[in-house]
Scaffold this active site. Structure first.
Site, PDB file in Angstrom:
ATOM      1  NE  ARG A 100      -3.390   2.337   2.851  1.00 12.18           N
ATOM      2  CZ  ARG A 100      -4.551   2.644   2.295  1.00 12.18           C
ATOM      3  NH1 ARG A 100      -5.107   1.797   1.461  1.00 12.18           N
ATOM      4  NH2 ARG A 100      -5.160   3.779   2.575  1.00 12.18           N
TER       5      ARG A 100
ATOM      6  N   PRO B  72       5.014   8.191  -0.020  1.00  5.93           N
ATOM      7  CG  PRO B  72       4.276   9.139  -2.001  1.00  5.93           C
ATOM      8  CD  PRO B  72       4.681   9.492  -0.609  1.00  5.93           C
ATOM      9  CB  SER B  73       8.871   5.144  -2.471  1.00  2.20           C
ATOM     10  OG  SER B  73       8.314   5.343  -3.758  1.00  2.20           O
ATOM     11  NE  ARG B  74       5.730   0.227   2.870  1.00  2.00           N
ATOM     12  CZ  ARG B  74       4.594   0.182   2.161  1.00  2.00           C
ATOM     13  NH1 ARG B  74       4.200   1.262   1.480  1.00  2.00           N
ATOM     14  NH2 ARG B  74       3.857  -0.898   2.135  1.00  2.00           N
ATOM     15  CG  LEU B  75      11.539   7.070   0.423  1.00  2.00           C
ATOM     16  CD1 LEU B  75      12.000   7.872  -0.788  1.00  2.00           C
ATOM     17  CD2 LEU B  75      12.747   6.517   1.182  1.00  2.00           C
TER      18      LEU B  75
END
Length: 232
Positions: free
Chosen positions: A17, A203-206
């Site tokens: 997600r 986003p992108s786990r950042l």
């Protein structure tokens, strides 16, 4: 959520997600006090999250065995985070053995988390009394009827509840005029934080992470905080 069953005794979650919180989170954009920052975030969550007061409470025994469960956050005062429970419960016994705890709030709808670590203390009996009397009659009766965390037989709690109703002369729970006093074994705990982290999904786990650490030697009544950004 996508779940793959690679073998009869395994589960594997493959979905990823994506989170996105539009409001920036940085040490330059937060309140000087983490308690003020929490008040702001909690107020926003109340309009969007189903049950923002649900929080994970983690305790540890004197021998180092951890346990976690969800409880309901009830108050943020000038010292910390308050919740109420049975003082004979597992959580309370562990807090008496090891007076440190961790809290975690997860607000899925707004992609935010808050993590709290600190020491614990009991709130005053007067504060527990005030909150207890604000509870619905059924909840006050339930506090008396439950020997929380103890092993219980099937149907035994219903028997205890009926005994409590008879003790306090309750014939109809919808008529809340009965004086059910605060049990001696029930009351509030306060988590006085030394560390609070605010997490904002990106986003992108950042993800954005901002941590407050209490400055060593600063008073709990006049706290000073060091604010840092943490790597995702």
């Amino acid at each position: 959520m996508d779940v793959v069953i690679p073998a009869p005794n395994k589960l594997k979650v493959t979905s990823h997600r994506q989170y996105h919180t539009p409001d920036p989170l940085s040490p330059n954009a937060v309140a000087p006090s983490p308690l003020d920052q929490f008040r702001a975030w909690f107020t926003e969550a109340q309009g969007a999250v189903l049950e923002p007061e649900a929080m994970s409470l983690s305790t540890v025994t004197a021998s180092g065995v951890p346990s976690s469960r969800f409880v309901l956050f009830k108050e943020l005062d000038e010292r910390g985070f308050v919740f109420y429970t049975n003082y004979n419960s597992r959580k309370s016994k562990e807090l008496l053995e090891n007076p440190r705890a961790a809290l975690a709030f997860y607000w899925r709808e707004v992609h935010r988390q808050v993590r709290v670590v600190g020491r614990v203390e009991k709130v005053s009996k007067e504060q527990s009394e005030e909150y207890f009397r604000s509870r619905p009659l059924g909840s006050r009766l339930g506090a008396w009827a439950s020997e929380q965390s103890s092993v219980v037989g099937e149907g035994e709690v219903k028997i205890w509840l009926q005994q409590v109703k008879e003790r306090f002369h309750v014939q109809d729970e919808t008529i809340d005029t009965v004086d059910v006093p605060l049990p001696e074994f029930w009351g509030g705990w306060r988590v006085v934080p030394d560390e609070i982290e605010f997490w904002s999904g990106q986003p992108s786990r950042l993800h954005d992470r901002v941590r407050y650490l209490r400055v060593e030697g600063s008073s709990e009544n006049e706290s000073q905080w060091k604010i840092d950004r943490l790597s995702p």
